[in-house]
Motif scaffolding. Structure first.
Motif, short mmCIF file in Angstrom:
data_model
loop_
_atom_site.label_atom_id
_atom_site.label_comp_id
_atom_site.label_asym_id
_atom_site.label_seq_id
_atom_site.Cartn_x
_atom_site.Cartn_y
_atom_site.Cartn_z
N GLU A 14 0.83 -1.21 0.00
CA GLU A 14 0.00 0.00 0.00
C GLU A 14 0.87 1.27 0.00
OE1 GLU A 14 -0.89 -1.83 3.40
OE2 GLU A 14 -0.99 -0.12 4.75
N ALA A 17 1.85 1.61 -3.68
CA ALA A 17 0.72 2.09 -4.48
C ALA A 17 0.52 3.59 -4.26
CB ALA A 17 -0.54 1.32 -4.11
N PHE A 18 0.64 4.02 -2.99
CA PHE A 18 0.49 5.45 -2.68
C PHE A 18 1.63 6.24 -3.32
CE2 PHE A 18 0.95 8.97 0.63
CZ PHE A 18 -0.07 9.73 0.08
N ALA A 20 3.15 5.51 -6.09
CA ALA A 20 2.87 5.63 -7.53
C ALA A 20 1.84 6.74 -7.77
CB ALA A 20 2.36 4.30 -8.07
N SER A 21 0.81 6.82 -6.91
CA SER A 21 -0.20 7.87 -7.07
C SER A 21 0.40 9.25 -6.82
CB SER A 21 -1.35 7.65 -6.09
OG SER A 21 -2.16 6.60 -6.52
N ARG A 24 2.52 10.47 -9.68
CA ARG A 24 1.74 10.97 -10.80
C ARG A 24 1.10 12.32 -10.45
NH1 ARG A 24 -1.81 6.89 -14.20
NH2 ARG A 24 0.20 5.82 -14.20
N PHE A 25 0.63 12.43 -9.22
CA PHE A 25 0.04 13.70 -8.78
C PHE A 25 1.06 14.83 -8.93
CE2 PHE A 25 -0.30 16.68 -5.16
CZ PHE A 25 -1.51 17.28 -5.46
N GLU A 53 -7.90 15.23 -2.67
CA GLU A 53 -8.45 14.11 -3.44
C GLU A 53 -7.50 12.92 -3.50
OE1 GLU A 53 -9.57 15.69 -7.24
OE2 GLU A 53 -11.17 16.90 -6.33
N VAL A 54 -6.22 13.17 -3.63
CA VAL A 54 -5.27 12.05 -3.73
C VAL A 54 -5.00 11.42 -2.35
CG1 VAL A 54 -3.11 13.37 -3.57
CG2 VAL A 54 -3.16 11.30 -4.92
N GLY A 55 -5.49 12.09 -1.29
CA GLY A 55 -5.34 11.52 0.04
C GLY A 55 -4.20 12.13 0.83
N LEU A 59 -3.96 12.38 5.30
CA LEU A 59 -3.04 11.35 5.78
C LEU A 59 -2.75 11.45 7.28
CD1 LEU A 59 -1.16 9.04 5.03
CD2 LEU A 59 0.57 10.71 4.46
N VAL A 68 -7.40 9.92 6.59
CA VAL A 68 -7.11 8.63 5.97
C VAL A 68 -6.10 7.92 6.86
CG1 VAL A 68 -6.44 7.49 3.85
CG2 VAL A 68 -7.17 9.87 3.78
N PRO A 69 -6.39 6.68 7.23
CA PRO A 69 -5.40 5.98 8.05
C PRO A 69 -4.11 5.82 7.26
CG PRO A 69 -7.10 4.47 7.26
CD PRO A 69 -7.55 5.85 6.91
N GLY A 70 -3.00 6.01 7.92
CA GLY A 70 -1.72 5.85 7.25
C GLY A 70 -0.66 5.95 8.33
N HIS A 74 3.88 6.19 5.10
CA HIS A 74 3.09 6.92 4.11
C HIS A 74 3.51 8.39 4.10
CE1 HIS A 74 0.16 3.52 4.65
NE2 HIS A 74 0.13 3.66 3.34
N LYS B 32 11.61 -1.62 -11.68
CA LYS B 32 10.28 -1.20 -11.25
C LYS B 32 9.24 -1.65 -12.27
CE LYS B 32 7.74 3.10 -10.24
NZ LYS B 32 6.75 2.59 -9.33
N THR B 74 -3.94 -2.26 -8.01
CA THR B 74 -3.98 -0.90 -8.56
C THR B 74 -5.32 -0.66 -9.26
OG1 THR B 74 -1.59 -1.00 -8.90
CG2 THR B 74 -2.78 0.73 -10.08
N TYR B 185 -5.32 8.85 -10.73
CA TYR B 185 -4.42 8.13 -9.84
C TYR B 185 -5.22 7.73 -8.62
CZ TYR B 185 -3.74 13.17 -9.56
OH TYR B 185 -3.92 14.51 -9.58
N ALA B 186 -4.91 6.53 -8.14
CA ALA B 186 -5.65 6.01 -7.00
C ALA B 186 -5.39 6.87 -5.77
CB ALA B 186 -5.23 4.58 -6.74
N SER B 187 -6.43 7.26 -5.07
CA SER B 187 -6.23 8.04 -3.85
C SER B 187 -5.90 7.10 -2.70
CB SER B 187 -7.49 8.83 -3.51
OG SER B 187 -8.49 7.94 -3.07
N LEU B 188 -5.26 7.63 -1.67
CA LEU B 188 -4.88 6.79 -0.52
C LEU B 188 -6.10 6.10 0.11
CD1 LEU B 188 -2.67 5.66 1.22
CD2 LEU B 188 -2.75 7.72 2.62
N PRO B 189 -7.23 6.81 0.30
CA PRO B 189 -8.39 6.09 0.87
C PRO B 189 -8.81 4.91 -0.01
CG PRO B 189 -8.79 8.46 0.89
CD PRO B 189 -7.49 8.26 0.17
N ILE B 191 -6.83 3.22 -2.04
CA ILE B 191 -5.79 2.19 -1.93
C ILE B 191 -6.08 1.32 -0.71
CG2 ILE B 191 -3.34 1.80 -1.41
CD1 ILE B 191 -2.79 4.40 -3.09
N MET B 192 -6.48 1.98 0.38
CA MET B 192 -6.78 1.24 1.62
C MET B 192 -8.01 0.35 1.43
SD MET B 192 -4.38 1.93 3.58
CE MET B 192 -3.27 3.09 4.34
N LYS B 195 -7.60 -2.99 -0.44
CA LYS B 195 -7.01 -4.13 0.26
C LYS B 195 -8.08 -5.15 0.64
CE LYS B 195 -4.16 -2.90 3.67
NZ LYS B 195 -3.69 -1.98 4.72
#
Lengths: 383, 249
Positions: A14, A17-18, A20-21, A24-25, A53-55, A59, A68-70, A74, B32, B74, B185-189, B191-192, B195
């Motif tokens: 996770e 994945a964050f 990567a987001s 891009r952001f 929006e991207v979190g 965070l 957002v839990p992290g 993160h 990667k 993803t 792009y996937a947001s952190l919420p 992504i969680m 799971k």
């Protein structure tokens, strides 16, 4: 490339994945504009909403208020991906709530949390932290802005300075003196921007141009008692707790900045030719690059190790202080060498390295000056 | 309406590819990996169909090693509902991928299958077409616009020299081109939340598909290094060089 961040045993799927987001952001929303924003001394307010929006904004804050839990990793990922843009002023202002809001999330009343956290974490309102005063910076226990109780209000008088997001913030978490001398008389008070008697002045700076750093003035500014964050006269501990998170975040960011400068210098050294060879083929240049990479690698290892200990419940204050210094010194060394490798181009406005070089001092001074960090570390080591 | 999107785990588009010393392929260790960018566009399109209320469920399918699960995650973080991983460590060529996807399609009965027009690792540009042929379905490849109507899809295709619009009877196969959309792009919420979304695991044997390669790679080589330019002294010399050496005029 030996310096890839976000790899190793501390990062799970996770986090990647964050990352990567976030990458891009930053590449899509920030990098194309960052130079223009820094020159203009401002970035669009809309960026807060996009960051929400991207979190990024939520965070680590509680979910019931839009967080957002992290975990700390993160936060490290977020700081280091933002640092790739090489504009610390933008990162600092965009994330000024990470120092303004934790006291509210930790200690604030239900009403305060509902009023402040939701709108800030959605990117609609901006939060700032105001501790430092014109009369003294690092000596928090001696602050002189007073909040005198009058019925159901405090009357605030005094001034704050070097406040990140100081011009545009909607909510200010302000350290005030509600009691007697010393650390036992300090409280945290939420002051909204439109309170009568509260004015702001923009400050011009060496770096961090995209950030609206300001002086704040309070002249008989009336603030409801309901805006008190936590207990009266118990603000000092909250401020000190806040510093731990801030310093780890700063260390992550500084090392990210160092890496951005290093990568720029390396790319330049591969391309630029002098005396019939690429710069990187000159021993003196490639040895510089090795020294830069070595320091960044060491700082990253210390950062991750310390963050891991904090996640295990430890409070390694001495290491957090030394880590912050290690990171700011790494940034200072790498930024200076990067500008040197870029040569005349490094002295021109435009390359990241030039901007990062101008941001060295704000990090070595802000969030706890290097000298204060050494003092605090030695005290916690028991000397 | 159910939508299936195929997602492939490939070397990240930012990575500078290196050929292995023994010329059997490109270096994949410590490199990667990410979702094929054309597949990201496919996921985005499927999620938009769901957000518009046209699609009821989006299923992301990947074929590859255990790590391909991250690619499915993803897709789930972008908004797909569940995933199917067909796990294999073998080389899987386009025909085998098409056969595996056909087996999934027969079990899942979607109305539309969206794939990237090609994967950026081997650039085959074959899987979507093969899948449509095996299923006997209509296909709209290189889509830059997709509109779903009553039992049919209108697909605008990017072809040489312009745009071609075709109408397909559903169910159909669509492959995405670069300009179809800009993937989120996937947001952190999210992504969680991803799971907790289910990923089903199968093997090619479970689906009864023989994935043995039909093509043999003889060798993989670096493209020739680009030569530096050279200065010419006169127009005459330039024309001579273009005519006699470059052979372009």
């Amino acid at each position: 490339m030996t310096l890839e961040f976000g790899v190793g045993p501390f990062y799970r799927e996770e986090h990647r994945a964050f990352q990567a987001s976030m990458r891009r952001f930053v590449e899509r929303e920030i990098m194309p504009h960052v130079e223009a924003w820094d020159e203009a001394g401002e970035f669009p307010r809309d960026l807060y909403r996009r960051a929400a929006e991207v979190g990024l904004l939520g965070l680590g804050f509680p979910e019931e208020h839009g967080g957002v839990p992290g975990d700390l990793f993160h936060a490290i990922v977020a700081a280091q991906e933002l640092a790739r843009a090489g504009a610390g002023g933008l990162s600092a202002s965009l994330q000024s709530h990470t120092i303004g809001c934790p006291p509210i999330a930790r200690l604030g009343s239900a009403d305060l949390k509902a009023r402040v956290l939701g709108p800030v974490l959605r990117g609609e309102k901006i939060s700032a932290l105001a501790i430092t005063e014109p009369g003294g910076g690092s000596d928090v226990a001696s602050l002189r802005t007073t909040a005198r109780r009058e019925g159901d209000h405090y009357v605030v008088n005094g001034a704050k300075t070097f406040i990140t997001s100081g011009m545009r913030a909607d909510f200010y978490t302000v350290a005030v003196r509600t009691g007697g001398e010393g650390m036992g008389g300090v409280s945290l008070l939420l002051i909204e921007r439109d309170r009568p008697g509260f004015t702001r002045t923009l400050l011009k700076k060496m770096g961090w141009w995209a950030s609206d750093t300001a002086s704040l003035h309070f002249d008989d500014c009336h603030v409801p008692v309901a805006n008190l964050i936590g207990e009266e006269n118990a603000g000092f501990r909250a401020i000190m707790l806040n510093f731990n998170g801030e310093r780890i975040g700063m260390a992550a960011s500084c090392n990210g900045m160092a890496r951005a400068a290093y990568e720029e210098a390396l790319a330049w050294a591969r391309e630029r030719r002098t005396f019939g060879r690429a710069l990187v083929q000159h021993q003196v240049i490639r040895h510089k690059l090795v020294d830069m990479a070595m320091r960044i690698g060491a700082t990253q290892a210390y950062l991750e190790q310390t963050a891991w200990r904090v996640m295990q419940g430890e409070n390694p204050i001495a290491d957090i202080c030394m880590l912050k210094n290690q990171a700011t010194q790494t940034m200072a060394f790498v930024a200076s060498e990067a500008v040197q490798i870029l040569g005349g181009s490094g002295f021109m406005r435009g390359p990241k390295s030039e901007r990062i070089y101008r941001e060295v001092k704000v990090n070595a001074i802000g969030g706890g000056a290097e000298e204060i960090m050494k003092e605090l570390a030695s005290r916690h080591l028991g000397w | 309406m159910k939508v299936i999107v195929a997602v492939k785990r490939v070397v990240d588009y930012n990575v500078k590819i290196r050929v292995k010393a023994d010329k059997t392929g490109v270096e994949l260790s410590n490199v990667k990996m990410s979702m094929n960018p054309f597949d990201e566009i496919g996921v985005e399109e499927a999620v938009r169909l769901k957000e518009a209320g046209v699609a009821s469920e989006v299923v992301a399918v990947s074929i590859g090693p255990a790590q391909a699960q991250e690619t499915i995650r993803t897709a789930l973080a972008m908004g797909a509902d569940r995933g199917i991983l067909i796990k294999t460590d073998e080389e899987v060529q386009p025909l085998a991928v098409a056969k595996l996807l056909k087996a999934v399609v027969e079990a899942e009965a979607p109305q539309i299958v969206i794939l990237g027009k090609q994967a950026i690792d081997d650039d085959s540009n074959q899987t979507g077409q093969m899948l449509a042929a095996l299923l006997g379905w209509a296909q709209g490849t290189f889509a830059s616009k997709v509109a779903l109507g009553d039992g049919k899809a209108t697909v605008t295709r990017e072809v040489d020299g312009g745009l071609q619009t075709v109408e397909l009877k559903l169910p159909a196969v669509v492959t995405t081109d670069l300009r179809l959309n800009e993937p989120r792009y996937a947001s952190l919420p999210n992504i969680m939340k991803a799971k907790k979304k289910p990923i089903d695991e199968k093997t090619p044997a479970d689906l009864g598909v023989d994935i043995a390669p039909r093509l043999k790679t003889l060798k993989v080589e670096e493209p020739p290094k680009r030569q530096a330019g050279r200065k010419v002294a006169s127009v005459e010399e330039l024309v001579q060089a273009l005519k006699n050496e470059a052979g372009v005029i």
